[in-house]
Scaffold this active site. Structure first.
Site, short mmCIF file in Angstrom:
data_model
loop_
_atom_site.label_atom_id
_atom_site.label_comp_id
_atom_site.label_asym_id
_atom_site.label_seq_id
_atom_site.Cartn_x
_atom_site.Cartn_y
_atom_site.Cartn_z
N LYS A 105 -1.16 99.86 -57.88
CA LYS A 105 -2.10 100.20 -58.95
C LYS A 105 -3.14 99.09 -59.08
CE LYS A 105 -1.99 101.60 -63.86
NZ LYS A 105 -1.09 101.86 -65.02
N SER A 185 -1.62 106.36 -67.03
CA SER A 185 -2.74 105.77 -66.35
C SER A 185 -2.46 105.44 -64.88
CB SER A 185 -3.16 104.48 -67.08
OG SER A 185 -2.17 103.49 -66.95
N SER A 209 2.64 105.56 -68.93
CA SER A 209 1.71 105.52 -67.80
C SER A 209 2.36 105.66 -66.42
CB SER A 209 0.88 104.24 -67.84
OG SER A 209 -0.16 104.38 -68.76
#
Ligand code: NAG
Ligand code: NAG
Ligand code: NAG
Ligand code: NAG
Ligand code: NAG
Length: 509
Positions: A105, A185, A209
């Protein structure tokens, strides 16, 4: 993108994607275990794997926006892994992730050619002092850093855009139903795992997330107990809740990654020291048990499975509960988590007061540790966004939470009171329920319970559970008290084994 264009793109992609990888080894959907078998029997090299994923990223990314940067050094790292394997020139024993390409990420720092920007333009060009703690561990395990995954910009903390949107990476798409939200996210990590754009991926969670995008993209997400994995070098929201975990196509793959990334880190000393007592001797692989549901006490709290009778979700989840009973689990329904409506209410549970203050402190601290950065404080990020309203999509997304955060002045009486309310809610809520009924886990849909877990740093695993009428995936989430990873893995693995719910992406419009 207009629908017809999407349809043509998809048709072209699906044709090309049928191609097998090297020497007939099927790389699409390949597991870590099969990759290691392929390395060992000579039917696969790490170089071939990296080429496959890079090629797949270049084809799929214009549609899915899962990857924000690919690593120009990935092939060289793969070549080195291949050479090490062939020559036996490696001090450490070759572990499961050796030569395996991993996508990170975009809030997880790497000290290499890759940028670490949390999806933003504001941090483009910033230079970190060192790799994030979890990345140091991955490199030591011999993994190949494939690139960075797109994410909801600033992990959704600038605004609640929620669909994987970032200024740099664009808007993530769900590989099953392109018009459905992929959630966030850790959007790009989940999409990339699901669509075989990487072997394995890392996401981060503050509140939902990992659990949400993993569930909605039909992959496995592990949200570890806070502190089990180091947060050092990860663009933060709050150290009270932030945690780094794997998003992969199978439970076993996610557990391989978990094994590689857990452990003490002097740069996140207090939390990783406290949680290190939970790490089992011999690691987590021993908990991949096909009979892992037997004897487990699984609570089904009221207020989460609110699907109308006759919907796919209601029927499938009902079937799963009965399957778990057949597998020997004691499934206890109709339990009440005290004050659940308050717990789930971000505005009133205390989070809205605590998080902005914690965010400002921890983000400013991250920024001040950088070797170089175009922005050095939250205030400068706010100014950057104001100066770049078009790129930063200010009209639609604004930066309300940034402004609220900038207004805070540290952890004062108000914030301490909010944090103590959060602790009290958790003690009287899930923790009391689990103790009273001697539960090993609660089962809930997708990320529905994420706030209940987030406020106390509690762990969870989501596993693919089924698909709605239109083909949008959903997951089943097992969660429990701090350090419950071993039994959560047992249940999740047994559930995955008996249901085999995951299907490959369908790329429907
Ligand atoms: C090597 O292992 C892979 C993965 O299990 C398998 O698909 C392949 O058939 C094997 N090839 C040979 C030559 O044994
Ligand atoms: C990182 O960002 C810079 C722009 O500041 C860009 O030139 C570079 O290509 C980016 N790195 C990668 C690996 O994409
Ligand atoms: C759904 O069906 C069950 C049993 O068939 C029934 O008891 C329940 O009241 C129904 N729920 C709703 C919301 O209609
Ligand atoms: C910031 O604080 C000031 C003064 O207390 C207040 O007037 C303003 O509305 C606050 N702004 C935000 C975005 O909370
Ligand atoms: C939770 O609910 C009980 C009543 O059921 C109440 O007495 C208590 O104050 C509540 N706790 C919090 C932290 O809101």
């Amino acid at each position: 993108m207009p629908r017809p264009l999407v349809a043509v793109l998809v048709a072209a992609l699906v044709l090309v994607l049928e191609l097998p990888g090297a020497h007939g080894f099927q790389i699409e959907e390949a597991t870590v275990a099969s990759i290691q078998l392929g390395f060992n029997n000579g039917s696969l090299t790490s170089m071939e794997l990296v080429r496959f994923y890079l090629d797949r990223i270049s084809r799929l990314n214009p549609l899915l926006h899962a990857v924000i940067e690919v690593n120009p050094d990935a092939l060289r790292q793969a070549a080195r892994a291949d050479a090490e394997r062939c020559s036996g020139r490696r001090r450490r024993a070759i572990g499961a992730l050796h030569g395996v390409p991993v996508l990170l990420k975009d809030n997880i720092a790497t000290r290499d050619a890759l940028n670490t920007t949390a999806g933003s333009f504001a941090m483009l060009g910033s230079v970190v002092r060192r790799d994030a703690g979890v990345v140091r561990r991955l490199r030591r395990a011999g993994a190949v850093v494939l690139g960075k995954a797109n994410m909801d910009e600033w992990a959704n903390f600038r605004s609640f855009s929620g669909g994987g949107w970032s200024a740099r990476g664009g808007k993530g798409r769900n590989p099953y139903v392109l018009s459905a939200t992929p959630c966030g996210s850790s959007t790009g990590s989940a999409i990339a795992a699901s669509a075989s754009m990487a072997a394995v991926t890392l996401g981060t969670e503050t509140d939902g997330s990992i659990l949400c995008p993993a569930s909605l993209n039909s992959v496995v997400g592990i949200k570890p107990t806070v502190g089990l994995t180091s947060r050092a070098g990860v663009i933060p929201i709050t150290p009270r809740q932030d945690t780094i975990g794997p998003i992969c196509r199978t439970v076993a793959d996610a557990v391989h990654v978990l094994d590689a990334i857990v452990g003490y880190d002097a740069l996140d000393a207090i939390a990783t020291m406290q949680a290190s007592k939970y790490i089992p001797r011999g690691g987590y692989m021993q908990f991949l048990k096909k009979d892992g549901l037997r004897g487990k006490r699984i609570g089904v709290p009221n207020g989460f499975f609110n699907f109308p009778n006759g919907t796919a979700q209601q029927m499938v989840y009902e079937r799963h509960l009965s399957t778990m009973r057949k597998q020997g689990a004691i499934v206890i329904e109709n339990l009440d988590i005290e004050n659940l409506s308050v717990l789930l209410d971000f505005q009133n549970n205390g989070q809205l007061i605590a998080l902005p203050a914690e965010f400002k402190l921890s983000l400013n601290s991250y920024l001040s540790n950088l070797l170089y950065s175009p922005v050095r404080s939250l205030a400068e990020i706010i100014a950057f966004n104001n100066a770049h309203p078009v790129e930063e999509n200010m009209k639609e997304n604004g930066q309300t939470i940034f402004l609220v955060a900038e207004n805070t002045t540290g952890i004062g009486a108000l914030e301490r009171e909010a944090i103590s309310q959060l602790n009290k809610l958790s003690a009287n809520g899930l923790k009391k329920l689990m103790r009273e009924h001697e539960l090993d886990a609660i089962a809930t849909p997708n990320n529905a319970a994420s706030s209940v877990l987030a406020i106390d740093g509690l762990p969870a695993i989501t596993v693919p559970a089924g698909y709605g009428k239109l083909g949008v995936p959903f997951g089943l989430c097992f969660s429990g008290l701090r350090g419950y990873e071993p039994r959560l893995i047992e249940m999740a693995y047994a559930f995955e084994h008996v249901t085999m719910a995951r299907k490959m992406p369908t790329f429907l419009p």
